[in-house]
Scaffold this active site. Structure first.
Site, PDB file in Angstrom:
ATOM      1  N   TYR A 124       0.676  -1.163   0.053  1.00 10.65           N
ATOM      2  CA  TYR A 124       0.078   0.057   0.084  1.00 10.65           C
ATOM      3  C   TYR A 124       0.609   1.213  -0.041  1.00 10.65           C
ATOM      4  O   TYR A 124       0.326   2.294   0.203  1.00 10.65           O
ATOM      5  CB  TYR A 124      -0.812  -0.190   1.170  1.00 10.65           C
ATOM      6  CG  TYR A 124      -1.983  -0.950   1.288  1.00 10.65           C
ATOM      7  CD1 TYR A 124      -1.528  -2.226   1.363  1.00 10.65           C
ATOM      8  CD2 TYR A 124      -3.157  -0.620   1.216  1.00 10.65           C
ATOM      9  CE1 TYR A 124      -2.743  -3.392   1.110  1.00 10.65           C
ATOM     10  CE2 TYR A 124      -4.380  -1.730   0.825  1.00 10.65           C
ATOM     11  CZ  TYR A 124      -3.995  -3.121   1.255  1.00 10.65           C
ATOM     12  OH  TYR A 124      -4.825  -3.736   1.302  1.00 10.65           O
ATOM     13  N   LYS A 191       5.271 -13.853   5.402  1.00 10.82           N
ATOM     14  CA  LYS A 191       5.675 -14.927   4.509  1.00 10.82           C
ATOM     15  C   LYS A 191       7.003 -14.888   4.074  1.00 10.82           C
ATOM     16  O   LYS A 191       7.467 -14.741   2.934  1.00 10.82           O
ATOM     17  CB  LYS A 191       4.820 -14.585   3.218  1.00 10.82           C
ATOM     18  CG  LYS A 191       4.820 -15.854   2.147  1.00 10.82           C
ATOM     19  CD  LYS A 191       4.069 -16.674   2.647  1.00 10.82           C
ATOM     20  CE  LYS A 191       4.149 -17.945   1.293  1.00 10.82           C
ATOM     21  NZ  LYS A 191       3.429 -19.255   1.793  1.00 10.82           N
ATOM     22  N   ASP A 224      -0.354 -18.118   5.425  1.00 10.29           N
ATOM     23  CA  ASP A 224      -1.037 -19.232   4.939  1.00 10.29           C
ATOM     24  C   ASP A 224      -1.721 -20.108   5.750  1.00 10.29           C
ATOM     25  O   ASP A 224      -2.950 -20.302   6.111  1.00 10.29           O
ATOM     26  CB  ASP A 224      -0.827 -19.907   3.589  1.00 10.29           C
ATOM     27  CG  ASP A 224       0.707 -19.970   3.618  1.00 10.29           C
ATOM     28  OD1 ASP A 224       1.335 -19.207   4.245  1.00 10.29           O
ATOM     29  OD2 ASP A 224       1.369 -20.907   2.662  1.00 10.29           O
TER      30      ASP A 224
END
Ligand code: NAD
Length: 362
Positions: A124, A191, A224
């Site tokens: 962002y 991640k 995840d």
């Protein structure tokens, strides 16, 4: 002395939920002086910018704002006012509690998770290079020269920026929040196994900061895996801190766990300014129908009252909201399981709450 608060009704369903929330806040007995801020398409048409300086100045002066959702044109048009507001005012922490209230249709009970989302960087950051431009061609050239990777000529780029400074700051915020609110565990999601140079920084910062808070349990988890565990057993989570994009997605996921977006409040907090707004967007297809659930915005206003140190009033209002939900009479369509009675309208939810507050007062 009344509190001076910048009030941004937004667009779509924003104005109707803002009006309902304003009425309820005024019924708590706390005095407010509202300074109305117009942003988004309406401001673009009127002032030639979707985020007028006047609105930013009003928030800087008042230090507190209550905001309805604002539509962002998809693909083209002006950039998100919501993101610009957070970045311009350095509202680096987005706080989104997701809690089950009695009577809410959800497969889960006793969920009480607080999402702490980094609010200023990551994907962002607003650094993007459209395809077929000098910028994207230069970036493709740099990538080829430095990594020997040839990207496809018809590529566009959105840059993911993660700094150690912003990562440390948000993780510290999460731990301080946990300490102040008697929370037991902070989970950092990332991640870093794939995104070594961006999420790797976030993860290292989280592990470092965690060492300063020995009394609070810390764990890190790949994003995840977090999503899978959240939908299987959300009760195992307490405070979850995440970079911006994962935080955006996981806060909607958690809203779904506790009954939907109509119940998910939020706050954007900086060092001395805070903007309170629901997690959900402007839901344009419901605009003007007096139909949607105003409770996410009302719970955001409960967070605002706590921020203003009006703790007792905040607790009373949250209790009134919880009671109205549990009674199941004055609830909007999204919370209804018993279809034999019509759903309440947005303004009827406000009426029921005002009635409850009056009775609390008596
Ligand atoms: P949305 O959150 O506006 O709506 C998705 C769906 O969720 C709605 O169709 C509705 O079914 C449900 N919903 C949302 N709020 C509800 C409420 N109060 N009561 C009952 N049901 C509710 O998401 P979207 O459709 O992806 O986004 C619409 C616009 O809002 C877009 O322009 C988006 O950019 C913008 N947006 C703004 C903000 C913000 O102002 N902070 C946040 C998210 C999205």
């Amino acid at each position: 002395m009344p509190y001076r608060v910048t009030l941004i009704p937004g667009d779509g369903i924003g104005p109707e939920i803002t009006e309902a929330t304003k009425r309820v806040l005024e019924a708590t007995g706390v005095k407010f002086e509202w300074e109305i801020g117009i942003v988004g398409q309406k401001a673009q048409d009127k002032f030639g910018t979707p985020l007028p300086d006047e609105v930013l100045e009003s928030i800087k002066k008042n230090k507190v704002a209550l905001k309805g959702p604002v539509t962002t044109p998809i693909g083209t048009g002006f950039r998100s006012v919501n993101v610009a507001l957070r970045q311009s005012l350095d509202l680096y922490a987005c706080l989104r509690p997701c809690k089950t209230y009695r009577g809410v249709p959800s497969p889960f009970k006793n969920v009480d998770i607080v999402i702490v989302r980094e609010n200023t960087e990551d994907l962002y950051s607003g650094i993007e290079f459209a395809r077929d431009t000098l910028g994207s061609a230069s970036l493709a050239k740099l990538i080829l020269e430095t990594t020997n990777t040839k990207v496809k000529e018809d590529s566009g780029f959105s840059i993911k920026v993660i700094s150690e400074t912003a990562s440390r700051r948000i993780v510290k915020f999460a731990f301080e929040y946990a300490r102040a609110n008697n929370r037991k565990k902070v989970t950092a999601a990332h991640k870093a196994n794939i995104l070594k140079f961006s999420d790797g920084i976030f993860l290292d910062a989280a592990r470092e900061v965690a060492k300063e808070y020995q009394n609070i349990e810390f764990e890190d988890v790949v994003i995840d895996a977090l999503c899978m565990r959240l939908v299987r057993n959300p009760q195992q989570y307490d405070v979850i801190v995440l970079p911006n994009l994962y935080g955006d997605i996981v806060s909607d996921l958690c809203a779904g766990l506790v009954g939907g977006l109509g119940l998910a409040p939020g706050a954007n907090i900086g060092d001395n300014i805070a903007v309170f707004e629901p997690t959900h967007g402007s839901a344009p297809k419901y605009a003007g129908q007096n139909k949607v659930n105003p409770i996410a915005m009302m719970l955001s206003s409960v967070m605002m009252l706590r921020y203003l140190s009006e703790i007792k009033i905040a607790n009373n209002l949250e209790k009134a909201i919880a009671d109205v939900i549990a009674e199941g009479k004055s609830i909007t369509y999204d919370l209804k399981t018993d279809r034999s009675q019509p759903a309440a309208t947005t303004s009827e939810v406000a009426d029921a709450l005002i009635e409850k507050l009056k009775r609390q007062g008596g």
